[in-house]
Design an enzyme around this catalytic site. Structure first.
Site, PDB file in Angstrom:
ATOM      1  N   SER A   1      42.822 -30.449  56.904  1.00 39.09           N
ATOM      2  CA  SER A   1      43.123 -30.257  58.333  1.00 39.09           C
ATOM      3  C   SER A   1      43.966 -28.999  58.528  1.00 39.09           C
ATOM      4  O   SER A   1      44.560 -28.471  57.572  1.00 39.09           O
ATOM      5  CB  SER A   1      43.893 -31.474  58.858  1.00 39.09           C
ATOM      6  OG  SER A   1      45.156 -31.587  58.232  1.00 39.09           O
TER       7      SER A   1
ATOM      8  N   PRO B   1      48.471 -38.086  47.489  1.00 36.47           N
ATOM      9  CA  PRO B   1      48.414 -39.411  48.100  1.00 36.47           C
ATOM     10  C   PRO B   1      47.441 -39.527  49.276  1.00 36.47           C
ATOM     11  O   PRO B   1      47.339 -38.612  50.092  1.00 36.47           O
ATOM     12  CB  PRO B   1      49.857 -39.657  48.576  1.00 36.47           C
ATOM     13  CG  PRO B   1      50.489 -38.313  48.624  1.00 36.47           C
ATOM     14  CD  PRO B   1      49.818 -37.508  47.549  1.00 36.47           C
ATOM     15  N   ASN B   2      46.763 -40.637  49.287  1.00 38.57           N
ATOM     16  CA  ASN B   2      45.846 -41.051  50.360  1.00 38.57           C
ATOM     17  C   ASN B   2      44.520 -40.285  50.387  1.00 38.57           C
ATOM     18  O   ASN B   2      43.626 -40.620  51.149  1.00 38.57           O
ATOM     19  CB  ASN B   2      46.529 -40.968  51.742  1.00 38.57           C
ATOM     20  CG  ASN B   2      47.771 -41.836  51.794  1.00 38.57           C
ATOM     21  OD1 ASN B   2      47.683 -43.020  51.488  1.00 38.57           O
ATOM     22  ND2 ASN B   2      48.909 -41.267  52.130  1.00 38.57           N
TER      23      ASN B   2
ATOM     24  N   ARG C   1      54.482 -31.296  59.520  1.00 32.70           N
ATOM     25  CA  ARG C   1      53.430 -30.806  58.616  1.00 32.70           C
ATOM     26  C   ARG C   1      53.402 -29.280  58.544  1.00 32.70           C
ATOM     27  O   ARG C   1      52.608 -28.695  57.811  1.00 32.70           O
ATOM     28  CB  ARG C   1      52.054 -31.315  59.059  1.00 32.70           C
ATOM     29  CG  ARG C   1      51.899 -32.806  58.971  1.00 32.70           C
ATOM     30  CD  ARG C   1      50.483 -33.236  59.324  1.00 32.70           C
ATOM     31  NE  ARG C   1      50.469 -34.604  59.811  1.00 32.70           N
ATOM     32  CZ  ARG C   1      50.422 -35.692  59.031  1.00 32.70           C
ATOM     33  NH1 ARG C   1      50.346 -35.572  57.720  1.00 32.70           N
ATOM     34  NH2 ARG C   1      50.427 -36.895  59.564  1.00 32.70           N
TER      35      ARG C   1
ATOM     36  N   HIS D   1      54.916 -31.533  52.053  1.00 34.28           N
ATOM     37  CA  HIS D   1      55.993 -31.305  53.028  1.00 34.28           C
ATOM     38  C   HIS D   1      57.341 -31.840  52.548  1.00 34.28           C
ATOM     39  O   HIS D   1      58.351 -31.606  53.201  1.00 34.28           O
ATOM     40  CB  HIS D   1      55.623 -31.983  54.360  1.00 34.28           C
ATOM     41  CG  HIS D   1      54.179 -31.803  54.735  1.00 34.28           C
ATOM     42  ND1 HIS D   1      53.636 -30.565  54.984  1.00 34.28           N
ATOM     43  CD2 HIS D   1      53.156 -32.691  54.889  1.00 34.28           C
ATOM     44  CE1 HIS D   1      52.347 -30.704  55.268  1.00 34.28           C
ATOM     45  NE2 HIS D   1      52.030 -31.982  55.217  1.00 34.28           N
TER      46      HIS D   1
HETATM   47  C1  DQA Z   1      46.545 -32.949  54.235  1.00 33.71           C
HETATM   48  C2  DQA Z   1      47.573 -32.698  55.348  1.00 33.71           C
HETATM   49  C3  DQA Z   1      48.852 -33.478  55.079  1.00 33.71           C
HETATM   50  O1  DQA Z   1      49.800 -33.235  56.110  1.00 33.71           O
HETATM   51  C4  DQA Z   1      48.555 -34.970  55.041  1.00 33.71           C
HETATM   52  O2  DQA Z   1      49.716 -35.692  54.734  1.00 33.71           O
HETATM   53  C5  DQA Z   1      47.449 -35.305  54.120  1.00 33.71           C
HETATM   54  C6  DQA Z   1      46.278 -34.434  54.044  1.00 33.71           C
HETATM   55  C7  DQA Z   1      45.194 -32.258  54.527  1.00 33.71           C
HETATM   56  O3  DQA Z   1      44.416 -32.090  53.587  1.00 33.71           O
HETATM   57  O4  DQA Z   1      44.916 -31.926  55.672  1.00 33.71           O
HETATM   58  O5  DQA Z   1      47.454 -36.343  53.467  1.00 33.71           O
HETATM   59  O6  DQA Z   1      47.059 -32.400  53.017  1.00 33.71           O
END
Ligand code: DQA
Length: 141
Positions: free
Chosen positions: A99, A9-10, A108, A77
């Site tokens: 990240s 997602p996202n 996280r 998570h």
């Molecule tokens: C992520 C880290 C996750 O905590 C976050 O919800 C993301 C991106 C990352 O690639 O750093 O959507 O997976």
């Protein structure tokens, strides 16, 4: 080697979303560079914002692909379903994050899927994906 990259997602918003954390590049631009850098690998890419679709994809490829690199985004998570799907398939999975999740909010810091993956790479920006590709190449028969 048949290698699937799965983004959760996202991650379709990379390049637009929280650029100070996730950078300026779209995943499509990065993916095109990756394909050029590793011409011998048969890459495929899948992204979904829907947990069940990510699980379906793991089932679909998890008995016939050689390698999976998965950034499950926030589902890392929270999702027992994704963790169980990874445990249930044969294809090895590397968990990646753009990240450094350990330098961020405490929620996280936990990954439900990590113990079912062969390893985790976090905090290297988009390079996290290419480091995972290099690992799969280095252990190829
Ligand atoms: C992520 C880290 C996750 O905590 C976050 O919800 C993301 C991106 C990352 O690639 O750093 O959507 O997976």
């Amino acid at each position: 080697m048949k290698l699937l990259i799965i983004n959760g997602p996202n991650l379709n918003l990379l390049g637009k979303r929280e650029k100070s954390i996730y950078g300026e590049s779209s995943f499509e631009d990065y993916y095109n560079r990756l394909k050029k850098d590793f011409p011998k690998i048969d890459f495929e890419y899948y992204q979904s914002n829907v947990e069940g679709e990510l699980i379906n994809k793991l089932h679909e490829v998890g008995f016939n692909y050689d390698a999976i690199i998965m950034n499950a985004g926030a589902y890392t998570h929270t999702s027992i379903g994704i963790a169980d799907a990874i445990a249930g398939i044969e294809t090895p999975v590397i968990e990646v994050h753009i990240s450094n999740v350990y330098a961020r909010e405490e929620y996280r810091h936990q990954s439900l899927m990590a113990k079912n993956c062969i390893g985790v790479i976090a905090g290297m920006g988009l390079n996290s994906y290419q480091l995972a590709v290099q690992h799969f190449l280095s252990v190829e028969d």
